[in-house]
Design an enzyme around this catalytic site. Structure first.
Site, PDB file in Angstrom:
ATOM      1  N   GLU A 279       0.827  -1.222  -0.019  1.00 25.83           N
ATOM      2  CA  GLU A 279       0.054  -0.017  -0.113  1.00 25.83           C
ATOM      3  C   GLU A 279       0.832   1.136   0.015  1.00 25.83           C
ATOM      4  O   GLU A 279       0.590   2.388  -0.546  1.00 25.83           O
ATOM      5  CB  GLU A 279      -1.174   0.190   1.223  1.00 25.83           C
TER       6      GLU A 279
ATOM      7  N   ALA B 166     -10.555  -0.246   4.037  1.00 26.42           N
ATOM      8  CA  ALA B 166     -10.062   0.866   4.829  1.00 26.42           C
ATOM      9  C   ALA B 166      -8.945   0.554   5.918  1.00 26.42           C
ATOM     10  O   ALA B 166      -8.097   1.270   6.101  1.00 26.42           O
ATOM     11  CB  ALA B 166     -11.292   1.813   5.348  1.00 26.42           C
ATOM     12  N   ASP B 167      -9.226  -0.568   6.664  1.00 25.91           N
ATOM     13  CA  ASP B 167      -8.094  -0.837   7.572  1.00 25.91           C
ATOM     14  C   ASP B 167      -6.661  -0.996   7.112  1.00 25.91           C
ATOM     15  O   ASP B 167      -5.791  -0.442   7.675  1.00 25.91           O
ATOM     16  CB  ASP B 167      -8.655  -2.216   8.171  1.00 25.91           C
ATOM     17  N   PHE B 168      -6.704  -1.408   5.902  1.00 28.53           N
ATOM     18  CA  PHE B 168      -5.434  -1.636   5.426  1.00 28.53           C
ATOM     19  C   PHE B 168      -4.664  -0.332   4.957  1.00 28.53           C
ATOM     20  O   PHE B 168      -3.361  -0.321   4.663  1.00 28.53           O
ATOM     21  CB  PHE B 168      -5.588  -2.519   3.848  1.00 28.53           C
TER      22      PHE B 168
ATOM     23  N   HIS C 143     -11.247  -5.832   9.187  1.00 27.34           N
ATOM     24  CA  HIS C 143     -11.852  -5.559   8.095  1.00 27.34           C
ATOM     25  C   HIS C 143     -13.186  -4.679   8.250  1.00 27.34           C
ATOM     26  O   HIS C 143     -13.819  -4.517   7.295  1.00 27.34           O
ATOM     27  CB  HIS C 143     -12.297  -7.029   7.326  1.00 27.34           C
TER      28      HIS C 143
END
Length: 668
Positions: free
Chosen positions: A407, A431-433, A474
């Protein structure tokens, strides 16, 4: 590289087919940064500049690489690469103004030393976090590939920086995508005071190239002719056969990490060894022996450089110090965006939230030929939520790009596309990532316009939210990580109509936008949505219901929870405000409603402490206190990670607590 005194002290030069003029140019271009540095060290002692990162002893790398590149090819230097800036012929007074924090520099006094970029000279400077610039170079090179331009991008790092994850991510992306990037490692022996044997275990950093399927070479970084001829050969080859190349330059810095740190941690014999390998003195002796340079010519050259430094320094000294202007400081946080409304057409269809996002994204791809989509599994697979299903057949793999799981490098590459004048939309699978790419978002994208006026034309799509049994990694709705950061815009729609129009605006806006899409709304909410392309303004909330008893403020899934309570058969007269965008925030609508009802409750799915509700509550207290008939109420999720089991997740979410809180507030 284990730096010892056992190597060869002498430098052997091979001029190949270089003319006398070329040989002298290389000498002059190394001499300029050396003499500037010597003057800066004097000014530092006099207190006329605040800090200095010396590149004395490393001039051959900066100058040799820069002079091999064409004038319109980008270079991303570090803080010891003064030779990059001078070899690109940046007016010296602008550099001197930059180092004194004056407006004539490149950052208007907002950042120091070489923390700046300039598209005019095709230079993108580093930030203190070092790593993101590697991915930015990938993005610039990607733009060249997409446009079928035969160009090379060069990016610098030190041997210490190669330990950062961003370095490895950027190398991997460049290798997978065959990007023409010269990854230049200046191995100068120490990461501040940490020697190389405490930094890595491979024998040579160039050996790492094999792990990425990448060509790699070790070059004597103190030998200007070896640097110039080898890099020239490689750059020419990369223009016709695009691919990344890793270069390890063996060199040494003769002064401390910065002047305050000194060099006491360096053994005396090591300093003496590398002093004998000085890139300028050795090359000067070679030119004298070749009779390309004479003592008289050398003296004249130094006198001219001295005079040029003196005159440009005086120009910088004569410039007035910067003054604080609050309005201007705030204005420059974001790039200007002249929003022009594109009204919706009359033809409408009842579609789901997920369809609205997909269609809006597709129409933006049709509208902007320079828009590139990047994300994990978004190409042939269409993304885990099928937002981009069918996009490859419509727009091609050049513009709809599967990415490795990295990312940080991908977000940085999006920044590089923006530097090259393109647009990018990056999909976080969840979005967590974004936590794996947090640094380039909050430290690069968010600050780059304020620092040196560079737009970050990047949208990051953020599938988010709980209620779907996805557990701690997640399910987060982490908008508060970004509403705190000046320079970012944060959008969080609750309805398909808003999602499509706001996404179009986000893509048109040249500023970085975090675009939150609640997964629980994707396939559960339908709405009549215009078929054609349209935009909606940022910073304008939607008043969904009007009432007199209470103001309910929310966004995303919280809006639907609030309406469920009102629609449950109870007689509650409420203003319901859907914020739609959190940054910018529509305070005008909020304050007007609060003044009308006298009671307000703010509902967010995010955990309560430190969330956007806290700031809205504080703003209401500061601006509407005399209109309030009760304390402002905030409702959010439990202060725990998001749990997996349904019973636990239901207890975590604030929906039930909101119902009772509304009644308590009405009774106050």
């Amino acid at each position: 590289m284990n730096l010892t005194t056992s190597g060869n002290i002498s430098l052997t030069y091979d001029r190949k087919d270089l003319s006398d003029e070329q040989l002298l140019l290389l000498y002059e271009q190394m001499l300029i940064p050396r003499m500037i540095e010597e003057k800066m060290l004097v000014l530092l002692r006099q207190g006329k500049i605040s800090k200095w990162f010396s590149g004395i002893g490393q001039e051959a790398v900066s100058v040799g690489v820069t002079l091999t590149l064409e004038a319109d090819e980008y270079i991303l230097p570090m803080h010891r690469n003064l030779g990059v800036f001078t070899s690109r012929n940046i007016p010296l007074y602008r550099l001197f103004s930059q180092w004194q924090g004056k407006a004539g520099g490149f950052t208007k006094g907002r950042d120091r030393s070489f923390h700046f970029g300039t598209n005019e000279f095709r230079i993108v400077g580093m930030i203190s976090h070092l790593g993101p610039q590697m991915g930015v170079a990938d993005g610039i090179a990607l733009a060249h590939r997409i446009r079928k331009e035969n160009k090379v991008t060069a990016v610098f790092t030190g041997e210490g920086g190669t330990s950062e994850g961003d370095f490895h991510e950027a190398m991997n992306v460049a290798s997978v995508w065959d990007l023409p990037v010269l990854f230049c490692i200046e191995n100068n022996g120490y990461g501040l005071s940490t020697p190389t044997e405490e930094q890595y275990r491979c024998r040579h950093l160039a050996d790492r190239g094999a792990g990425y399927g990448m060509e790699a070479y070790r070059i004597d970084g103190n030998n200007i002719l070896e640097v110039y001829t080898k890099v020239s050969e490689l750059a020419e080859s990369m223009r016709t056969a695009p691919r990344p190349v890793l270069l390890e330059f063996s060199t040494f810095r003769m002064r401390g990490h910065e002047e305050a740190s000194g060099t006491k941690y360096v053994p005396d014999e090591l300093m003496a060894f590398w002093a004998l390998r000085d890139p300028i003195e050795n090359y000067r002796n070679f030119l004298l022996a070749e009779e390309v340079l004479s003592e008289e010519k050398d003296t004249r050259m130094r006198e001219q450089i001295t005079e040029n430094i003196r005159d440009n320094l005086q120009t910088a000294f004569d410039e007035a110090p910067v003054t604080f202007n609050e309005e201007k400081e705030l204005f420059d946080v974001y790039g200007s965006f002249d929003y022009k409304e594109t009204p919706p057409g009359d033809t409408r269809h009842s579609i789901r939230f997920v369809d609205a996002v997909s269609r809006g994204l597709g129409q933006a791809m049709e509208r902007f030929d320079d828009l590139v989509l990047m994300g994990q599994d978004i190409a042939g697979y269409g993304g885990v939520f099928k937002i981009t299903d069918g996009f490859v057949s419509r727009f091609g793999k050049e513009r709809v790009r599967n990415t490795p799981i990295c990312e940080s490098a991908v977000i940085s590459a999006a920044m590089g596309l923006s530097v090259s004048g393109m647009k990018a939309v990056v999909e976080m699978q969840f979005a967590d990532f974004i936590s794996s790419g947090f640094n380039p978002v909050v430290n690069y994208l968010a600050k780059v316009h304020y620092r040196w006026g560079q737009r970050a034309d990047v949208v990051i799509r953020m599938p988010c939210g709980a209620g779907v049994g996805a557990g701690p990694f997640h399910s987060q709705t982490n908008e508060a990580w970004f509403t705190k950061t000046p320079g970012l815009k944060v959008v969080y729609p609750a309805y398909p109509y808003d999602a499509k129009g706001l996404l179009a605006t986000a893509i048109e806006d040249p500023n970085p936008v975090l675009f939150f899409e609640h997964k629980g709304l994707y396939r559960s909410v339908y709405q009549e949505v215009p078929e054609d392309y349209y935009t909606l303004p940022f910073g304008k909330a939607s008043l969904l219901r009007e009432g007199t008893d209470i103001t309910i403020i929310s966004y995303g899934m919280g809006v639907h929870w609030a309406l469920e309570v009102l629609d449950a058969g109870e007689d509650i007269s409420a203003d319901v405000i859907d914020l739609r965008t959190l940054q910018p925030l529509d305070t005008e609508t909020i304050f007007r409603s609060v003044k009308n009802t006298g009671k307000v409750i703010i509902l967010q799915e995010d955990t309560l402490f430190g969330g956007i509700a806290s700031d809205i509550s504080a703003m209401i207290m500061e601006n509407c206190f005399e209109y309030l008939d009760a304390p402002v109420q905030r409702i959010g999720s439990l202060e725990t990670p998001v749990p997996f089991a349904k019973a636990l997740e239901d207890g975590f979410l604030p929906k039930e607590r909101f119902k009772s809180a509304v009644h308590r507030l009405l009774m106050y």
